[in-house]
Design a protein around this motif. Structure first.
Motif, short mmCIF file in Angstrom:
data_model
loop_
_atom_site.label_atom_id
_atom_site.label_comp_id
_atom_site.label_asym_id
_atom_site.label_seq_id
_atom_site.Cartn_x
_atom_site.Cartn_y
_atom_site.Cartn_z
N LEU A 8 0.79 -1.23 0.19
CA LEU A 8 0.03 0.11 0.11
C LEU A 8 0.84 1.18 0.11
O LEU A 8 1.64 1.46 0.69
CB LEU A 8 -0.79 0.01 1.20
N ASP A 9 0.15 2.27 -0.62
CA ASP A 9 0.99 3.61 -0.48
C ASP A 9 0.12 4.38 0.39
O ASP A 9 -1.22 4.35 0.52
CB ASP A 9 1.06 4.16 -1.90
N ILE A 10 0.75 5.21 1.13
CA ILE A 10 0.06 6.12 2.45
C ILE A 10 0.47 7.48 2.20
O ILE A 10 1.39 7.66 2.09
CB ILE A 10 0.20 5.70 3.75
N GLN A 11 -0.80 8.50 2.02
CA GLN A 11 -0.39 9.73 1.70
C GLN A 11 -1.17 10.33 2.63
O GLN A 11 -2.10 10.15 3.13
CB GLN A 11 -0.98 10.25 0.31
N GLY A 73 -4.68 9.30 2.60
CA GLY A 73 -5.03 8.43 1.43
C GLY A 73 -4.25 7.14 1.59
O GLY A 73 -3.00 7.09 1.79
N VAL A 74 -5.14 5.95 1.49
CA VAL A 74 -4.59 4.61 1.57
C VAL A 74 -5.07 3.79 0.41
O VAL A 74 -6.20 3.87 0.27
CB VAL A 74 -5.16 3.82 2.81
N ASN A 116 -14.30 -13.13 0.09
CA ASN A 116 -13.13 -12.71 -0.82
C ASN A 116 -11.97 -12.66 0.33
O ASN A 116 -11.97 -11.63 1.01
CB ASN A 116 -13.15 -11.45 -1.32
N PRO A 117 -10.92 -13.32 0.32
CA PRO A 117 -9.79 -13.53 1.47
C PRO A 117 -8.89 -12.23 1.12
O PRO A 117 -8.13 -11.77 2.32
CB PRO A 117 -9.14 -14.76 1.24
N CYS A 118 -8.81 -11.82 -0.04
CA CYS A 118 -8.02 -10.63 -0.29
C CYS A 118 -8.79 -9.24 0.11
O CYS A 118 -7.86 -8.33 0.97
CB CYS A 118 -7.92 -10.45 -1.85
N ALA A 119 -10.23 -9.06 0.13
CA ALA A 119 -10.65 -8.16 0.71
C ALA A 119 -10.54 -8.11 2.24
O ALA A 119 -10.36 -7.05 2.84
CB ALA A 119 -12.23 -8.12 0.59
N ALA A 120 -10.64 -9.23 2.89
CA ALA A 120 -10.60 -9.29 4.43
C ALA A 120 -9.18 -8.92 4.81
O ALA A 120 -8.94 -8.24 5.80
CB ALA A 120 -10.84 -10.82 4.70
N ARG A 121 -8.45 -9.36 3.97
CA ARG A 121 -6.78 -8.89 4.34
C ARG A 121 -6.60 -7.50 4.15
O ARG A 121 -5.89 -6.88 4.86
CB ARG A 121 -5.69 -9.59 3.48
N PHE A 122 -7.12 -6.88 3.24
CA PHE A 122 -7.10 -5.36 2.98
C PHE A 122 -7.80 -4.79 4.17
O PHE A 122 -7.11 -3.61 4.79
CB PHE A 122 -8.03 -5.03 1.53
N VAL A 123 -8.87 -5.09 4.63
CA VAL A 123 -9.40 -4.45 6.05
C VAL A 123 -8.73 -4.66 7.02
O VAL A 123 -8.23 -3.77 7.67
CB VAL A 123 -10.98 -4.90 6.05
N GLU A 124 -8.06 -5.94 7.11
CA GLU A 124 -7.29 -6.13 8.37
C GLU A 124 -6.09 -5.19 8.34
O GLU A 124 -5.52 -4.98 9.41
CB GLU A 124 -7.02 -7.77 8.51
N GLY A 125 -5.32 -5.11 7.31
CA GLY A 125 -4.22 -4.24 7.08
C GLY A 125 -4.53 -2.87 7.48
O GLY A 125 -4.00 -2.37 8.28
N LEU A 126 -5.78 -2.24 7.07
CA LEU A 126 -6.00 -1.08 7.46
C LEU A 126 -6.27 -0.78 9.13
O LEU A 126 -5.87 -0.14 9.62
CB LEU A 126 -7.39 -0.66 6.80
N VAL A 127 -7.01 -1.90 9.77
CA VAL A 127 -7.25 -1.71 11.04
C VAL A 127 -6.06 -1.87 11.83
O VAL A 127 -5.75 -1.36 12.85
CB VAL A 127 -8.44 -2.96 11.30
N ASP A 128 -5.22 -2.88 11.62
CA ASP A 128 -4.06 -3.46 12.43
C ASP A 128 -2.89 -2.62 12.18
O ASP A 128 -1.85 -2.32 12.89
CB ASP A 128 -3.65 -4.70 12.09
#
Length: 134
Positions: A8-11, A73-74, A116-128
């Motif tokens: 991910l890129d974070i701005q 931005g994430v 969708n395991p990829c979507a779950a991973r994306f959300v977990e990445g945001l939260v964690d």
């Protein structure tokens, strides 16, 4: 199977210095913009910070909040869809969006539905990995 790498890129854009509230760093208001590129991050920040100039001395009202606003931005790394000064690869961008955003498998990526395991991973990445450090 294993999931493809997620980079991910974070701005981060802080309130305009000229109009920032004195306590903006101590009491920030954060607007997260997901999938910010190629355009949305800049547009969201420009809109929010244009509002701050209308209320440069506002205190204690809703409009004063623009002076405390940080836009974050994430999104997918620019390299994952070949974003550069010349443009981007729309097919690659569409594919990473289809892979990571729908809560159910997108038929173009994995036919048959299902979670969708990829979507779950994306959300977990945001939260964690993102929200605690912003």
């Amino acid at each position: 199977g294993s999931l493809p790498e997620l980079t991910l890129d974070i701005q981060v854009a802080g309130p305009p210095r000229k109009h920032a509230a004195k306590d903006a760093a101590d009491h920030p208001l954060i607007l997260y913009v997901l999938d910010p590129e190629p355009l949305l991050f800049g547009m969201a920040a420009l809109f929010a910070y244009a509002q701050a100039g209308y209320y440069p001395m506002a205190e204690g009202n809703a409009e004063a909040q623009f002076r405390r606003l940080f836009v974050v931005g994430v999104g997918h790394s620019s390299s994952s869809f070949a974003l550069d000064a010349e443009g981007f690869d729309s097919t690659k961008l569409r594919n990473v969006r289809r892979r990571d955003f729908p809560p159910w498998d997108h038929p173009a990526i994995r036919p048959g539905g299902g979670s969708n395991p990829c979507a779950a991973r994306f959300v977990e990445g945001l939260v964690d990995e993102v929200i605690p450090y912003v």
